[in-house]
Design a protein around this motif. Sequence first.
Motif, PDB file in Angstrom:
ATOM      1  N   LYS A  24       0.871  -1.173   0.000  1.00 12.40           N
ATOM      2  CA  LYS A  24       0.000   0.000   0.000  1.00 12.40           C
ATOM      3  C   LYS A  24       0.906   1.221   0.000  1.00 12.40           C
ATOM      4  N   TYR A  25       0.948   1.912  -1.133  1.00 12.77           N
ATOM      5  CA  TYR A  25       1.819   3.077  -1.269  1.00 12.77           C
ATOM      6  C   TYR A  25       1.258   4.238  -0.459  1.00 12.77           C
ATOM      7  N   GLU A  26       2.109   4.846   0.369  1.00 13.12           N
ATOM      8  CA  GLU A  26       1.689   5.936   1.254  1.00 13.12           C
ATOM      9  C   GLU A  26       1.800   7.314   0.596  1.00 13.12           C
ATOM     10  N   SER A  85      20.175  -0.558  -7.375  1.00 19.64           N
ATOM     11  CA  SER A  85      18.871  -1.149  -7.663  1.00 19.64           C
ATOM     12  C   SER A  85      17.873  -0.019  -7.564  1.00 19.64           C
ATOM     13  N   LEU A  86      16.951   0.033  -8.504  1.00 15.63           N
ATOM     14  CA  LEU A  86      16.007   1.148  -8.569  1.00 15.63           C
ATOM     15  C   LEU A  86      14.591   0.623  -8.519  1.00 15.63           C
ATOM     16  N   LEU A  87      13.844   1.120  -7.560  1.00 15.99           N
ATOM     17  CA  LEU A  87      12.464   0.686  -7.379  1.00 15.99           C
ATOM     18  C   LEU A  87      11.538   1.768  -7.917  1.00 15.99           C
ATOM     19  N   PHE A  88      10.755   1.407  -8.935  1.00 21.48           N
ATOM     20  CA  PHE A  88       9.780   2.323  -9.529  1.00 21.48           C
ATOM     21  C   PHE A  88       8.437   2.054  -8.857  1.00 21.48           C
ATOM     22  N   VAL A  89       7.898   3.077  -8.187  1.00 22.18           N
ATOM     23  CA  VAL A  89       6.667   2.909  -7.410  1.00 22.18           C
ATOM     24  C   VAL A  89       5.550   3.779  -8.002  1.00 22.18           C
ATOM     25  N   PRO A  90       4.603   3.149  -8.724  1.00 20.75           N
ATOM     26  CA  PRO A  90       3.476   3.922  -9.247  1.00 20.75           C
ATOM     27  C   PRO A  90       2.483   4.237  -8.127  1.00 20.75           C
ATOM     28  N   LYS A  91       1.595   5.205  -8.360  1.00 28.19           N
ATOM     29  CA  LYS A  91       0.570   5.513  -7.354  1.00 28.19           C
ATOM     30  C   LYS A  91      -0.357   4.330  -7.150  1.00 28.19           C
ATOM     31  N   GLU A  92      -0.676   3.645  -8.232  1.00 28.14           N
ATOM     32  CA  GLU A  92      -1.545   2.472  -8.165  1.00 28.14           C
ATOM     33  C   GLU A  92      -0.770   1.268  -8.690  1.00 28.14           C
ATOM     34  N   GLN A  94       1.614  -2.455  -8.321  1.00 29.08           N
ATOM     35  CA  GLN A  94       2.818  -2.967  -7.670  1.00 29.08           C
ATOM     36  C   GLN A  94       4.077  -2.240  -8.144  1.00 29.08           C
ATOM     37  N   PRO A  95       5.037  -2.052  -7.240  1.00 31.62           N
ATOM     38  CA  PRO A  95       6.314  -1.465  -7.648  1.00 31.62           C
ATOM     39  C   PRO A  95       7.113  -2.457  -8.492  1.00 31.62           C
ATOM     40  N   GLN A  96       8.039  -1.922  -9.290  1.00 30.53           N
ATOM     41  CA  GLN A  96       8.897  -2.765 -10.115  1.00 30.53           C
ATOM     42  C   GLN A  96      10.352  -2.380  -9.900  1.00 30.53           C
ATOM     43  N   MET A  97      11.204  -3.405  -9.797  1.00 27.90           N
ATOM     44  CA  MET A  97      12.623  -3.186  -9.537  1.00 27.90           C
ATOM     45  C   MET A  97      13.428  -3.306 -10.832  1.00 27.90           C
ATOM     46  N   ALA A  98      14.405  -2.422 -10.987  1.00 27.64           N
ATOM     47  CA  ALA A  98      15.352  -2.505 -12.102  1.00 27.64           C
ATOM     48  C   ALA A  98      16.752  -2.515 -11.497  1.00 27.64           C
ATOM     49  N   MET A  99      17.657  -3.234 -12.122  1.00 25.69           N
ATOM     50  CA  MET A  99      19.027  -3.346 -11.595  1.00 25.69           C
ATOM     51  C   MET A  99      20.017  -2.646 -12.514  1.00 25.69           C
ATOM     52  N   GLY A 100      21.058  -2.099 -11.891  1.00 23.01           N
ATOM     53  CA  GLY A 100      22.182  -1.588 -12.667  1.00 23.01           C
ATOM     54  C   GLY A 100      22.086  -0.117 -13.020  1.00 23.01           C
ATOM     55  N   THR A 106      16.469   5.069 -20.578  1.00 29.21           N
ATOM     56  CA  THR A 106      15.797   3.921 -19.978  1.00 29.21           C
ATOM     57  C   THR A 106      14.984   4.361 -18.756  1.00 29.21           C
ATOM     58  N   PHE A 107      15.552   5.272 -17.962  1.00 29.02           N
ATOM     59  CA  PHE A 107      14.799   5.836 -16.833  1.00 29.02           C
ATOM     60  C   PHE A 107      13.536   6.519 -17.341  1.00 29.02           C
ATOM     61  N   GLU A 108      13.681   7.322 -18.389  1.00 26.77           N
ATOM     62  CA  GLU A 108      12.536   8.065 -18.926  1.00 26.77           C
ATOM     63  C   GLU A 108      11.450   7.119 -19.419  1.00 26.77           C
ATOM     64  N   LYS A 109      11.855   6.017 -20.052  1.00 25.44           N
ATOM     65  CA  LYS A 109      10.883   5.038 -20.541  1.00 25.44           C
ATOM     66  C   LYS A 109      10.180   4.368 -19.355  1.00 25.44           C
ATOM     67  N   ALA A 110      10.929   3.981 -18.331  1.00 29.09           N
ATOM     68  CA  ALA A 110      10.333   3.332 -17.156  1.00 29.09           C
ATOM     69  C   ALA A 110       9.414   4.302 -16.409  1.00 29.09           C
ATOM     70  N   ILE A 111       9.797   5.568 -16.338  1.00 33.55           N
ATOM     71  CA  ILE A 111       8.950   6.571 -15.680  1.00 33.55           C
ATOM     72  C   ILE A 111       7.625   6.682 -16.444  1.00 33.55           C
ATOM     73  N   ALA A 112       7.689   6.647 -17.762  1.00 38.31           N
ATOM     74  CA  ALA A 112       6.471   6.720 -18.583  1.00 38.31           C
ATOM     75  C   ALA A 112       5.658   5.423 -18.483  1.00 38.31           C
ATOM     76  N   ASP A 113       6.331   4.260 -18.585  1.00 37.23           N
ATOM     77  CA  ASP A 113       5.620   2.970 -18.642  1.00 37.23           C
ATOM     78  C   ASP A 113       5.145   2.488 -17.281  1.00 37.23           C
ATOM     79  N   VAL A 114       6.000   2.586 -16.273  1.00 41.53           N
ATOM     80  CA  VAL A 114       5.666   2.040 -14.952  1.00 41.53           C
ATOM     81  C   VAL A 114       4.972   3.087 -14.084  1.00 41.53           C
ATOM     82  N   LEU A 115       5.525   4.284 -14.054  1.00 44.45           N
ATOM     83  CA  LEU A 115       4.957   5.325 -13.189  1.00 44.45           C
ATOM     84  C   LEU A 115       3.820   6.096 -13.859  1.00 44.45           C
ATOM     85  N   LYS A 116       3.686   5.916 -15.183  1.00 41.32           N
ATOM     86  CA  LYS A 116       2.627   6.600 -15.950  1.00 41.32           C
ATOM     87  C   LYS A 116       2.763   8.120 -15.869  1.00 41.32           C
ATOM     88  N   VAL A 117       4.010   8.590 -15.904  1.00 42.41           N
ATOM     89  CA  VAL A 117       4.264  10.036 -15.848  1.00 42.41           C
ATOM     90  C   VAL A 117       5.022  10.428 -17.109  1.00 42.41           C
TER      91      VAL A 117
END
Length: 123
Positions: A24-26, A85-92, A94-100, A106-117
Motif C-alpha cells: 500500500k503506497y503511502e 537497484s532502482l524501485l519504480f513505485v506507481p501511485k496504483e 505494484q512497484p517494479q525493480m530494475a538493476m544496474g 531507460t529511466f525516462e521510458k520506465a517513468i512513462a511505462d511504470v509510473l505513468k508520468v
Amino acid sequence: MLEHLTKETFKEKVFNFETNKDWKYEGTKPCLIDFYADWCGPCKMVAPVLEELQKEYGDNIVIYKVNTEDQQELAGMFGVQSIPSLLFVPKEGQPQMAMGALPKATFEKAIADVLKVEKPVVN
C-alpha cells in the motif's frame, strides 16, 4: 538534492511494512527509489542522472535515495543484492525493480511505462 530515506521516513512516505502485509503506497506522487552505496562506482554514475530527472520532472515524481550500508533492513526487504537497484513505485499497482546503472533514456521510458508520468514540456 534528493531526499535520503531511513526506515522511519520510508514507512511514512512509501510503505508502512509494519502495519500492512499487502503493498500500500503511502505517497501522493509516483516515486523512484535508488538503493545505492557510497563506494559503488555505477551508483555514482547514476546519481547525477537522477538529480537531472528530478529537475526535469519537477513535482510530477519524487526521487528518493536509500543508502544500503545504513539501511540494510530496507535493502533486505526488497531483496537488493546488487547496486544500484532502482524501485519504480506507481501511485496504483505494484512497484517494479530494475538493476544496474541505467542510461537516462531507460529511466525516462520506465517513468512513462511504470509510473505513468510523461515528461513535462518545457517551452
